[in-house]
Scaffold this motif. Structure first.
Motif, PDB file in Angstrom:
ATOM      1  N   ASP A   1       0.851  -1.194   0.000  1.00 38.06           N
ATOM      2  CA  ASP A   1       0.000   0.000   0.000  1.00 38.06           C
ATOM      3  C   ASP A   1       0.887   1.245   0.000  1.00 38.06           C
ATOM      4  OD1 ASP A   1      -1.685   2.189   0.847  1.00 38.06           O
ATOM      5  OD2 ASP A   1      -3.144   0.695   1.499  1.00 38.06           O
ATOM      6  N   SER A   2       0.570   2.207  -0.843  1.00 37.32           N
ATOM      7  CA  SER A   2       1.408   3.405  -0.983  1.00 37.32           C
ATOM      8  C   SER A   2       1.496   4.212   0.306  1.00 37.32           C
ATOM      9  CB  SER A   2       0.881   4.293  -2.110  1.00 37.32           C
ATOM     10  OG  SER A   2      -0.459   4.693  -1.833  1.00 37.32           O
ATOM     11  N   ILE A   3       0.520   4.056   1.197  1.00 35.30           N
ATOM     12  CA  ILE A   3       0.547   4.820   2.439  1.00 35.30           C
ATOM     13  C   ILE A   3       1.682   4.364   3.362  1.00 35.30           C
ATOM     14  CG2 ILE A   3      -0.990   3.346   3.836  1.00 35.30           C
ATOM     15  CD1 ILE A   3      -2.283   5.932   4.881  1.00 35.30           C
ATOM     16  N   CYS A   4       2.169   3.126   3.164  1.00 31.51           N
ATOM     17  CA  CYS A   4       3.226   2.592   4.027  1.00 31.51           C
ATOM     18  C   CYS A   4       4.497   3.440   3.939  1.00 31.51           C
ATOM     19  CB  CYS A   4       3.543   1.149   3.660  1.00 31.51           C
ATOM     20  SG  CYS A   4       2.191   0.005   3.904  1.00 31.51           S
ATOM     21  N   LEU A   5       4.897   3.770   2.733  1.00 26.18           N
ATOM     22  CA  LEU A   5       6.112   4.570   2.554  1.00 26.18           C
ATOM     23  C   LEU A   5       5.955   5.936   3.206  1.00 26.18           C
ATOM     24  CD1 LEU A   5       8.932   4.878   1.367  1.00 26.18           C
ATOM     25  CD2 LEU A   5       7.877   5.613  -0.774  1.00 26.18           C
ATOM     26  N   GLN A   6       4.780   6.530   3.039  1.00 25.64           N
ATOM     27  CA  GLN A   6       4.517   7.843   3.646  1.00 25.64           C
ATOM     28  C   GLN A   6       4.604   7.760   5.166  1.00 25.64           C
ATOM     29  OE1 GLN A   6       0.688   9.583   2.603  1.00 25.64           O
ATOM     30  NE2 GLN A   6       0.633  10.699   4.536  1.00 25.64           N
ATOM     31  N   GLN A   7       3.951   6.748   5.735  1.00 28.53           N
ATOM     32  CA  GLN A   7       3.947   6.603   7.192  1.00 28.53           C
ATOM     33  C   GLN A   7       5.341   6.326   7.730  1.00 28.53           C
ATOM     34  OE1 GLN A   7      -0.588   4.884   7.903  1.00 28.53           O
ATOM     35  NE2 GLN A   7       1.106   3.460   7.713  1.00 28.53           N
ATOM     36  N   PHE A   8       6.090   5.483   7.020  1.00 24.52           N
ATOM     37  CA  PHE A   8       7.432   5.152   7.480  1.00 24.52           C
ATOM     38  C   PHE A   8       8.347   6.379   7.413  1.00 24.52           C
ATOM     39  CE2 PHE A   8      11.736   3.382   6.803  1.00 24.52           C
ATOM     40  CZ  PHE A   8      11.871   2.772   8.036  1.00 24.52           C
ATOM     41  N   THR A   9       8.223   7.145   6.359  1.00 19.29           N
ATOM     42  CA  THR A   9       9.026   8.368   6.225  1.00 19.29           C
ATOM     43  C   THR A   9       8.711   9.342   7.353  1.00 19.29           C
ATOM     44  OG1 THR A   9       9.092   8.091   3.814  1.00 19.29           O
ATOM     45  CG2 THR A   9       9.629  10.260   4.684  1.00 19.29           C
ATOM     46  N   GLU A  10       7.433   9.460   7.687  1.00 23.10           N
ATOM     47  CA  GLU A  10       7.035  10.337   8.797  1.00 23.10           C
ATOM     48  C   GLU A  10       7.614   9.855  10.117  1.00 23.10           C
ATOM     49  OE1 GLU A  10       2.827  10.267   8.519  1.00 23.10           O
ATOM     50  OE2 GLU A  10       2.721  11.681   6.822  1.00 23.10           O
ATOM     51  N   GLN A  11       7.601   8.533  10.321  1.00 24.23           N
ATOM     52  CA  GLN A  11       8.130   7.988  11.577  1.00 24.23           C
ATOM     53  C   GLN A  11       9.640   8.184  11.692  1.00 24.23           C
ATOM     54  OE1 GLN A  11       6.699   6.895  14.209  1.00 24.23           O
ATOM     55  NE2 GLN A  11       4.589   6.794  13.506  1.00 24.23           N
ATOM     56  N   THR A  12      10.351   8.052  10.585  1.00 22.32           N
ATOM     57  CA  THR A  12      11.805   8.259  10.644  1.00 22.32           C
ATOM     58  C   THR A  12      12.122   9.721  10.954  1.00 22.32           C
ATOM     59  OG1 THR A  12      11.939   8.564   8.244  1.00 22.32           O
ATOM     60  CG2 THR A  12      12.315   6.347   9.077  1.00 22.32           C
ATOM     61  N   SER A  13      11.353  10.646  10.384  1.00 24.22           N
ATOM     62  CA  SER A  13      11.577  12.065  10.673  1.00 24.22           C
ATOM     63  C   SER A  13      11.307  12.362  12.146  1.00 24.22           C
ATOM     64  CB  SER A  13      10.671  12.932   9.790  1.00 24.22           C
ATOM     65  OG  SER A  13      11.001  12.764   8.427  1.00 24.22           O
ATOM     66  N   LEU A  14      10.230  11.796  12.670  1.00 24.31           N
ATOM     67  CA  LEU A  14       9.895  11.996  14.079  1.00 24.31           C
ATOM     68  C   LEU A  14      11.012  11.475  14.978  1.00 24.31           C
ATOM     69  CD1 LEU A  14       6.482  11.330  15.773  1.00 24.31           C
ATOM     70  CD2 LEU A  14       8.560  10.332  16.712  1.00 24.31           C
ATOM     71  N   ALA A  15      11.518  10.285  14.638  1.00 23.44           N
ATOM     72  CA  ALA A  15      12.575   9.683  15.458  1.00 23.44           C
ATOM     73  C   ALA A  15      13.846  10.529  15.454  1.00 23.44           C
ATOM     74  CB  ALA A  15      12.875   8.274  14.964  1.00 23.44           C
ATOM     75  N   LEU A  16      14.225  11.017  14.291  1.00 24.22           N
ATOM     76  CA  LEU A  16      15.454  11.800  14.187  1.00 24.22           C
ATOM     77  C   LEU A  16      15.329  13.173  14.842  1.00 24.22           C
ATOM     78  CD1 LEU A  16      16.512  10.973  10.519  1.00 24.22           C
ATOM     79  CD2 LEU A  16      17.702  10.280  12.595  1.00 24.22           C
ATOM     80  N   GLU A  17      14.177  13.795  14.681  1.00 19.91           N
ATOM     81  CA  GLU A  17      14.011  15.177  15.149  1.00 19.91           C
ATOM     82  C   GLU A  17      13.647  15.266  16.628  1.00 19.91           C
ATOM     83  OE1 GLU A  17      11.104  16.747  12.509  1.00 19.91           O
ATOM     84  OE2 GLU A  17      12.353  16.421  10.725  1.00 19.91           O
ATOM     85  N   GLU A  18      12.926  14.265  17.152  1.00 18.84           N
ATOM     86  CA  GLU A  18      12.421  14.378  18.516  1.00 18.84           C
ATOM     87  C   GLU A  18      12.969  13.319  19.471  1.00 18.84           C
ATOM     88  OE1 GLU A  18       8.191  14.870  18.580  1.00 18.84           O
ATOM     89  OE2 GLU A  18       8.199  16.165  16.819  1.00 18.84           O
ATOM     90  N   LEU A  19      13.032  12.060  19.017  1.00 16.75           N
ATOM     91  CA  LEU A  19      13.515  11.003  19.918  1.00 16.75           C
ATOM     92  C   LEU A  19      15.028  11.018  20.055  1.00 16.75           C
ATOM     93  CD1 LEU A  19      11.397   7.791  19.238  1.00 16.75           C
ATOM     94  CD2 LEU A  19      11.238   9.410  21.119  1.00 16.75           C
ATOM     95  N   ALA A  20      15.728  11.213  18.941  1.00 14.45           N
ATOM     96  CA  ALA A  20      17.189  11.151  18.984  1.00 14.45           C
ATOM     97  C   ALA A  20      17.797  12.132  19.986  1.00 14.45           C
ATOM     98  CB  ALA A  20      17.769  11.367  17.592  1.00 14.45           C
ATOM     99  N   PRO A  21      17.392  13.405  19.995  1.00 14.94           N
ATOM    100  CA  PRO A  21      17.964  14.324  20.994  1.00 14.94           C
ATOM    101  C   PRO A  21      17.645  13.898  22.430  1.00 14.94           C
ATOM    102  CG  PRO A  21      16.881  15.546  19.228  1.00 14.94           C
ATOM    103  CD  PRO A  21      16.509  14.110  19.055  1.00 14.94           C
ATOM    104  N   ALA A  22      16.424  13.383  22.660  1.00  9.33           N
ATOM    105  CA  ALA A  22      16.047  12.963  24.009  1.00  9.33           C
ATOM    106  C   ALA A  22      16.870  11.766  24.470  1.00  9.33           C
ATOM    107  CB  ALA A  22      14.556  12.627  24.048  1.00  9.33           C
TER     108      ALA A  22
END
Length: 312
Positions: free
Chosen positions: A73-94
């Motif tokens: 499903d094409s939404i998978c790539l979108q969701q995964f990309t969003e999750q990687t951005s969230l992890a790098l921008e918010e989880l990684a610093p924490a």
């Protein structure tokens, strides 16, 4: 497609079929990945370990449809990309300012009657409670994704297998074969990967199930998952008509008390197979998740091992 080497699913498939892009066993590179999810070069990963060895696992996606369930499903790539951005921008610093102790997360989950593989809500909640400095909306989003902690638990288990004194260093399946790699060996011992068994989701009763796939078996071989089934009465009730009658014997028979992990020698000696908790991934072209159940390796894998030990 995540790496922008292909623009659409059919093009990506052809790159794989022609060998332009090659797949390799994740655990050969210190990586563990759930089910059908692939880890590509620029994907961010979680790191679990100590000063001497680190194991790696990819960022978990949202609930189904998801790449790890084999969905195109094409939404998978979108969701995964969003999750990687969230992890790098918010989880990684924490996490950079304060790491998380995995032992306490696992203990919390077991105390709340969850075995850290099929049931991970308690572990996920414990993980997020130990991470400070992330926005409330991010915390709520990750709390709603109960499987977010699963790859992290896998990395912790892989680290334990690699660093511990047990005789199994790696274990997993690719949908066709299931195998173990013994400590000190570069060779995988394999058997056919049969499909997991368990109750199907509504409307999914006639679809074929892929053979055991993914690296999450490392959890079960660390004494959790299928070897801690008695800690999760919810799963026992769910699977009671399909579980082997002697399922309670697995932990005492197969887990070495001195290491806390499943012993290949004990499997060979007892003839009991470890229980591996796995989602049932569809084998058809649409794939997706069909249910959740458990897998037992072919006894021949360990019978051959017993013969090797006898000759040795």
């Amino acid at each position: 497609m995540f790496e922008k080497l292909a623009a659409h699913f059919d093009e990506a498939k052809q790159l794989l079929l022609r060998g332009v892009i090659r797949l390799a066993p994740a655990q050969e590179y210190g990586v563990v990945t759930p089910l059908a999810q692939v880890v590509s070069p620029s994907m961010p990963v979680f790191i679990v370990g100590d000063d001497s060895y680190q194991a790696y696992a990819p960022i978990a996606e949202s609930p189904p449809p998801a790449l790890r369930f084999g969905s195109s499903d094409s939404i998978c790539l979108q969701q995964f990309t969003e999750q990687t951005s969230l992890a790098l921008e918010e989880l990684a610093p924490a996490l950079a300012s304060s790491s998380v102790a995995m032992e306490s997360i696992i203990a919390h989950a077991l105390y709340h009657q969850q075995e850290c593989h099929s049931l991970t809500e308690a572990a996920n909640r414990a993980l997020l409670s130990m991470i400070s400095g992330i926005p409330d909306d991010t915390r709520q989003q990750l709390n709603a994704n109960q499987g977010y902690v699963l790859p992290i638990l896998m990395a912790a288990s892989s680290w334990r297998l690699h660093q511990g004194p047990g005789d199994i260093e790696a274990v997993g399946g690719n949908g066709h074969e299931f195998g173990i790699r013994l400590r000190g060996s570069s060779r995988w011992l394999t058997c056919q990967a049969d499909p997991p068994v368990g109750p199907r989701f509504s409307g999914k009763h006639n679809e074929p199930v892929l053979g055991a796939i993914g690296d999450s078996a490392v959890i079960d071989f660390c004494g959790l998952g299928g070897q801690s089934l008695d800690a999760s009465p919810e799963l026992v009730m769910l699977w009671k008509s399909q579980l082997p009658t002697n399922w309670r014997n697995r932990r005492n028979a197969l887990v070495d008390a001195s290491t806390g992990v499943v012993s290949a020698r004990r499997i060979a000696d007892t003839g009991l197979m470890p229980l591996v908790h796995l989602a049932m991934v569809g084998a058809g072209p649409e794939a997706g998740i069909l249910g959740r159940g458990f897998y037992q390796p072919d006894p021949g894998l360990f019978t051959a091992l017993k013969h090797q030990q006898t000759r040795g």
